[in-house]
Design a protein around this motif. Structure first.
Motif: not given
Length: 415
Positions: A141-148, A150-158, A161-170
């Motif tokens: 998870x840490x590796x995928x976050x550094x590669x972009x 996944x997106x990591x968001x800290x909420x309290x002590x936790x 992780x969430x996917x960073x899917x974006x539409x592909x540019x033309x």
């Protein structure tokens, strides 16, 4: 040891490429760093990428393999292929699909929740499958976050992780721009990865002076430019190109310099131990470790700007004692191109017209000896040469005498 095309240690590939196909042209018998079997495995791996660009010759030392590339015939640097081969294990590929599938609905999950989901949704349906522990999943998870990925968001002590899917540019509309960028930019390997997404890559460009070798340093250059952008210190692991000695230097990176004559790349930075500005050849840097942010970055950048005003090449010296050099040239009618060269190539120097046919170039530089190759291109038209460092003038005329002794004839340069 079985041959595998994929790689885990890119530095080894970089070393082999330089030792055999670029610098040394070493035969199998001459290379002593690794065993003969290791050499054969690495050679086969490189041939799988560069087979269309390799030649060999046979001499007394054995069979020497080297790169043979005609820049007029290739649309893209073949060395980029080395960055597109990376090793992975069965667990790597399995975790990739488990993690991306669990987060495909856009949900944000903790590492523990992802581990539970892997066991509940996938592993519970199979027997005898590999069972990754939570530590392994967290590293992925840490590796995928550094590669972009996944997106990591800290909420309290936790940490969620969430996917960073974006539409592909033309990208198709950028085909020509990507083709030019991939070959012209020092980090053109980024453009090469984007070109791989195109159905019909552009084939419009060819480059007369194409310095493809420096593509091997793209990862090093990327790390340095990132450190410059974030104003961070770096620890450089360097191997002397002549001595082969390994050593470390802690440096505040400031600027990247690239030679228009050779394509060679240099880092200019503040060396903490010697307390001065220094140049480092990027092809000698083996690893870059990015450290903490530099609070005095503006101070060091001011030193770089002061030094840059008197640089001719990459001999920085102390910068405290400049050397003044003057060259007077005479051009006959119809040789206006000589004067055009003076104005075009003077860099930080100045050109003064003395009369209708005589011009004087002058400059204050850190190291006047760096001008010697350029000064020699005006032999036959130089009527006077002066320098505050007399050794530079003496070397210029000594070279003329050696050339006269070698080829015969009469030297027309005037002391």
């Amino acid at each position: 040891m079985a041959y595998r095309e994929l790689i885990k240690n890119f530095e080894r590939i970089r070393s082999y490429m330089r030792a055999f196909y670029v610098y040394g042209f070493q035969s199998r018998e001459e290379y002593r760093i690794q065993s003969a079997r290791s050499y054969d495995n690495e050679r086969r791996r490189l041939e799988s990428w560069l087979g269309d660009y390799m030649s060999f010759r046979q001499d007394a030392s054995g069979k020497n393999v080297f790169l043979s590339v005609d820049s007029r015939r290739i649309p893209q640097n073949p060395l980029y292929k080395a960055f597109k081969a990376k090793s992975f294990t069965d667990k790597d590929i399995t975790l990739h699909f488990y993690i991306t599938d669990l987060l495909a609905d856009g949900s944000a999950l903790t590492a523990s929740a992802i581990v539970d989901g892997i066991y509940r949704e996938y592993l519970s349906r199979f027997s005898g499958t590999l069972s990754p522990d939570e530590s392994t999943v967290r590293k992925k998870l840490k590796e995928y976050t550094s590669l972009g990925l996944l997106r990591a968001e800290k909420r309290g002590r936790e940490v969620l992780y969430q996917r960073t899917d974006e539409p592909s540019p033309a990208l198709d509309t950028w085909a020509d721009a990507l083709a030019f960028f991939s070959e012209e930019n020092p980090l053109g390997v980024v453009g090469s990865f984007l070109i791989d997404r195109l159905e019909r890559p552009s084939d419009r460009f060819r480059f007369k002076h194409h310095y493809i070798l420096h593509a091997l340093d793209s990862d090093i250059l990327c790390a340095l430019t990132a450190a410059i952008g974030e104003r961070r210190r770096t620890e450089l692991s360097i191997t002397g190109l002549r001595s082969g000695r390994n050593y470390q230097r802690t440096v505040c990176p400031l600027k990247i310099y690239i030679s228009t004559q050779t394509g060679r790349q240099y880092l200019l930075g503040y060396h903490y131990r010697s307390k001065c500005i220094a140049f480092f050849r990027i092809d000698a840097i083996r690893q870059v470790k990015v450290l903490e942010r530099e609070d005095h970055y503006e101070t060091y950048l001011a030193l770089q700007k002061q030094l840059d005003a008197h640089l001719w090449g990459v001999a920085a010296g102390s910068g405290a004692c400049l050397e003044h050099i003057e060259m007077t040239v005479r051009c006959d009618p119809g040789e206006e191109f000589i004067i055009q060269r003076l104005y075009r190539e003077k860099r930080h120097g100045s050109v003064e017209r003395l009369d209708d046919h005589t011009y004087q170039f002058s400059a204050d530089v850190c190291n006047a000896s760096e001008l010697l190759p350029w000064l020699r291109t005006f032999i036959g038209r130089i009527v006077d040469l002066k320098c505050s460092n007399q050794a530079v003038v003496q070397r210029f005329y000594d070279d003329l005498q050696r050339m006269e002794a070698l080829y015969g004839g009469e030297s027309h340069a005037v002391q």
